[in-house]
Scaffold this motif. Structure first.
Motif, PDB file in Angstrom:
ATOM      1  N   ASN A  80       0.821  -1.212   0.000  1.00  0.00           N
ATOM      2  CA  ASN A  80       0.000   0.000   0.000  1.00  0.00           C
ATOM      3  C   ASN A  80       0.856   1.264   0.000  1.00  0.00           C
ATOM      4  OD1 ASN A  80      -2.434  -1.405  -0.030  1.00  0.00           O
ATOM      5  ND2 ASN A  80      -2.276  -1.752   2.180  1.00  0.00           N
ATOM      6  N   VAL A  81       1.612   1.431  -1.046  1.00  0.00           N
ATOM      7  CA  VAL A  81       2.501   2.588  -1.157  1.00  0.00           C
ATOM      8  C   VAL A  81       2.270   3.297  -2.494  1.00  0.00           C
ATOM      9  CG1 VAL A  81       4.373   1.749   0.311  1.00  0.00           C
ATOM     10  CG2 VAL A  81       4.294   1.069  -2.093  1.00  0.00           C
ATOM     11  N   LYS A 106       4.300   5.896   1.959  1.00  0.00           N
ATOM     12  CA  LYS A 106       3.180   5.087   2.452  1.00  0.00           C
ATOM     13  C   LYS A 106       1.866   5.783   2.163  1.00  0.00           C
ATOM     14  CE  LYS A 106       5.262   2.377   6.090  1.00  0.00           C
ATOM     15  NZ  LYS A 106       6.240   2.880   7.055  1.00  0.00           N
ATOM     16  N   LYS A 107       0.832   4.974   1.895  1.00  0.00           N
ATOM     17  CA  LYS A 107      -0.467   5.511   1.499  1.00  0.00           C
ATOM     18  C   LYS A 107      -0.984   6.540   2.502  1.00  0.00           C
ATOM     19  CE  LYS A 107      -4.990   3.891  -0.012  1.00  0.00           C
ATOM     20  NZ  LYS A 107      -5.926   2.747   0.077  1.00  0.00           N
ATOM     21  N   LYS A 138       2.127  10.395  -9.226  1.00  0.00           N
ATOM     22  CA  LYS A 138       2.252   9.306  -8.264  1.00  0.00           C
ATOM     23  C   LYS A 138       1.454   8.104  -8.754  1.00  0.00           C
ATOM     24  CE  LYS A 138      -1.305  10.549  -4.838  1.00  0.00           C
ATOM     25  NZ  LYS A 138      -1.738  11.945  -5.022  1.00  0.00           N
ATOM     26  N   VAL A 139       1.980   6.934  -8.419  1.00  0.00           N
ATOM     27  CA  VAL A 139       1.378   5.680  -8.876  1.00  0.00           C
ATOM     28  C   VAL A 139       1.184   4.780  -7.661  1.00  0.00           C
ATOM     29  CG1 VAL A 139       1.688   3.652 -10.367  1.00  0.00           C
ATOM     30  CG2 VAL A 139       2.628   5.860 -11.068  1.00  0.00           C
ATOM     31  N   PHE A 140      -0.041   4.280  -7.470  1.00  0.00           N
ATOM     32  CA  PHE A 140      -0.313   3.410  -6.321  1.00  0.00           C
ATOM     33  C   PHE A 140       0.155   1.981  -6.597  1.00  0.00           C
ATOM     34  CE2 PHE A 140      -3.154   0.564  -3.868  1.00  0.00           C
ATOM     35  CZ  PHE A 140      -2.731   0.936  -2.599  1.00  0.00           C
ATOM     36  N   LYS A 141       0.797   1.361  -5.614  1.00  0.00           N
ATOM     37  CA  LYS A 141       1.205  -0.040  -5.733  1.00  0.00           C
ATOM     38  C   LYS A 141       0.714  -0.787  -4.507  1.00  0.00           C
ATOM     39  CE  LYS A 141       3.774  -1.495  -8.452  1.00  0.00           C
ATOM     40  NZ  LYS A 141       3.581  -2.040  -9.823  1.00  0.00           N
ATOM     41  N   PRO A 142      -0.174  -1.769  -4.683  1.00  0.00           N
ATOM     42  CA  PRO A 142      -0.604  -2.562  -3.528  1.00  0.00           C
ATOM     43  C   PRO A 142       0.562  -3.354  -2.927  1.00  0.00           C
ATOM     44  CG  PRO A 142      -1.646  -3.362  -5.561  1.00  0.00           C
ATOM     45  CD  PRO A 142      -0.845  -2.153  -5.925  1.00  0.00           C
TER      46      PRO A 142
END
Lengths: 420, 116
Positions: free
Chosen positions: A367-368, A415-416, A381-385
């Motif tokens: 979750n970053v 971090k998210k 920004k790109v979300f990565k589980p």
């Protein structure tokens, strides 16, 4: 002195792919210099499958993947020399190499593609305490002995390091009748691909000891015993946590390093990957000297190696033909929070299209966001589980995001909950 | 009840498959398919080497042309280790027909090895 357009150092997957791509871009005077007795490099001893899913849309073994690129080079009649060690390279692109047929030879090239791959960290590099008997060797050495010479390196084997080659060899030696007693990994996580953890260790009930290292080797003449210990946060062995294994062989899978001395000796700056610092065209600080594949940064998939080398081969061709677009290299790309390295080290703010960035995170994270900042200002920004060190990230940034601005581009992991 | 790690992607979901083949712990549908096939009929491609005479190396790499039943892996290795071949061989040449009695699955060469 003989003059050629393009000299390629290394006839493995990267060198062959660069050669084919340069040929297809119009270059005919190409020489590949390969230090080993075959084209194809390390793929020839990687007899397991899983190669080529991106490149050929099928699952090939290493030798099969190599054979396809060897065939592509041979169809184009690209000149190559085997058993040819390149001993020196100058800034003027004069190469010295030697082989049993030609002796010592000097050639001058208009452009160079460095594609010499990587080498394994050895026992000396980690200073294992204890004796120095026979029976301690790297995973790649064990692989070469077994898969090319048919020589089993041991009967009772312990493995240090959970890199992919170590996992692959755990399975391979088990299949050939050895007892693999376990794998110790210094980190708190595995450094191999998930599929190798499952198909090489779990399938054969081989235990994995995370946060452990070999703290002692014992043996007179031949290895007889290794002791492993749990490590603390500073990676130091914790007294009282020792486990002892009677074994005749210790296989090391403790990392790969770019084999980049020829370029380092020219004073070309190194990046954090320990390969040369390059721009988007994979060109080093010396115009006309390019770098691609594991000598630039260690890859986990050969499919990514050949794709990268294609870029270098085409760029070298454009340099030779004088058709290369001007690159400003006015944005320096640096690894920020939790990022190990980023390739390339420079991109141009101008131009159309996208900048492709390749990087690795330092440790597994969930979750970053991957956050890109240009001169301190967030541009994407790109979300990565999930993101893990053993799988290289490849991401493209549209150049329109740079807005023509020069400066420093930082790639970081956030971090998210810390992102607004 | 079986516990598995899904290998479809780097996430590595911890799957639980119960006796009625219900998969839990998966993040995406691929985990369900993987969990079911791993429990009902797990298969693997086996890669190994056979001794070759008359070429420049002692061993020729081989693989099963299709995944075989996981339970047959060591039997397959026994069959492979009985074989000796003569150079030249080429990629795709059949070394063993119908390995472990699995109809239509052969052991094939994976490297071109010339006669010297």
């Amino acid at each position: 002195m003989r003059e050629v357009d393009l000299a390629i150092i290394g006839g493995g997957s990267a060198g062959l792919s660069a050669a084919v791509s340069a040929y297809d871009a119009g270059i005919r005077s190409i020489v590949i210099l390969e230090k080993g007795p075959f084209l194809g490099g390390i793929l020839n001893q990687c007899i397991h499958n899983g190669f080529g899913l991106t490149e050929f849309k099928e699952e090939l073994t290493g030798p099969e993947f190599a054979a396809r690129f060897i065939a592509q080079a041979k169809e184009r009649n690209i000149e190559y020399h085997l058993n040819s060690v390149v001993s020196s390279l100058t800034k003027d692109k004069v190469l010295s190499y030697m082989n049993p047929e030609e002796g010592a030879v000097e050639i001058k090239a208009k452009a160079i593609v460095m594609a010499a791959g990587c080498y394994e960290r050895s026992a000396g590099a980690i200073a294992i305490p204890g004796d120095r008997p026979a029976g301690i060797l790297t995973a790649g050495q064990a692989q070469k002995f077994l898969n090319e010479q048919g020589y089993m390196v041991g009967k009772r084997v312990f493995i240090l390091g959970s890199g992919d080659i170590g996992l692959i060899m755990a399975r391979r030696m088990t299949l050939e009748g050895a007892k693999v007693l376990g794998v110790a990994e210094l980190c708190a996580w595995s450094n191999g691909l998930n599929r190798n953890m499952v198909q090489c260790l779990y399938d054969y009930d081989i235990p994995l000891y995370l946060s452990h290292t070999v703290s002692k080797c014992e043996g007179k003449g031949r290895l007889e015993r290794v002791t492993i210990s749990e490590v603390d946060e500073r990676k130091q062995p914790i007294p009282g946590t020792e486990k002892v294994f009677d074994c005749d062989t210790l296989v090391l899978s403790i990392g790969l390093l770019p084999n980049n001395d020829l370029l380092n000796n020219l004073g070309i700056p190194q990046g954090r990957s320990r390969g040369s610092e390059v721009n988007e065209r994979l060109e080093t600080s010396i115009p006309g000297i390019f770098s691609a594949g594991n000598v630039l940064h260690v890859h986990d998939l050969v499919d990514n190696v050949v794709e990268e080398a294609r870029v270098a081969g085409k760029a070298a061709a454009e340099y030779i033909l004088g058709t290369a677009e001007k690159t400003d290299n006015d944005i320096k790309v640096i690894p920020g929070n939790m990022i190990g390295y980023v390739v390339p080290g420079y991109v141009s703010s101008k131009g159309e299209g996208k900048a492709t960035l390749k990087f690795r995170v330092r440790e597994p994270s969930k979750n970053v966001y991957i956050v890109y900042t240009l001169n301190g200002k967030e541009i994407k920004k790109v979300f990565k589980p999930v993101i893990i060190p053993s799988e290289m990230e490849i991401q493209s940034l549209p150049k329109s995001l740079f807005n023509g601005e020069s400066g420093t581009l930082t790639v970081s992991l956030v971090k998210k909950e810390e992102v607004k | 009840m079986r516990e598995l790690i899904c290998i479809c992607c780097p996430r590595g979901c911890r799957l639980t498959v119960d006796d009625e083949l219900n998969v839990t712990g998966n993040f995406c549908p691929r985990g369900i398919a993987y969990g079911k096939s791993e429990v009902t009929n797990p298969t693997r491609v086996v890669t190994s080497t056979v001794r070759i005479n008359g070429s420049d190396l002692a061993m020729c790499p081989v693989k099963t042309s299709e995944p075989i039943k996981k339970g047959n892996i060591f039997k397959c290795m026994e069959e492979i280790n009985k074989i000796q071949i003569e150079a030249p061989v080429h990629i795709g040449d059949v070394i063993i027909h119908n390995v472990c009695g699995e109809e239509g699955i052969d052991v094939i060469a994976t490297r071109n090895m010339e006669k010297i």
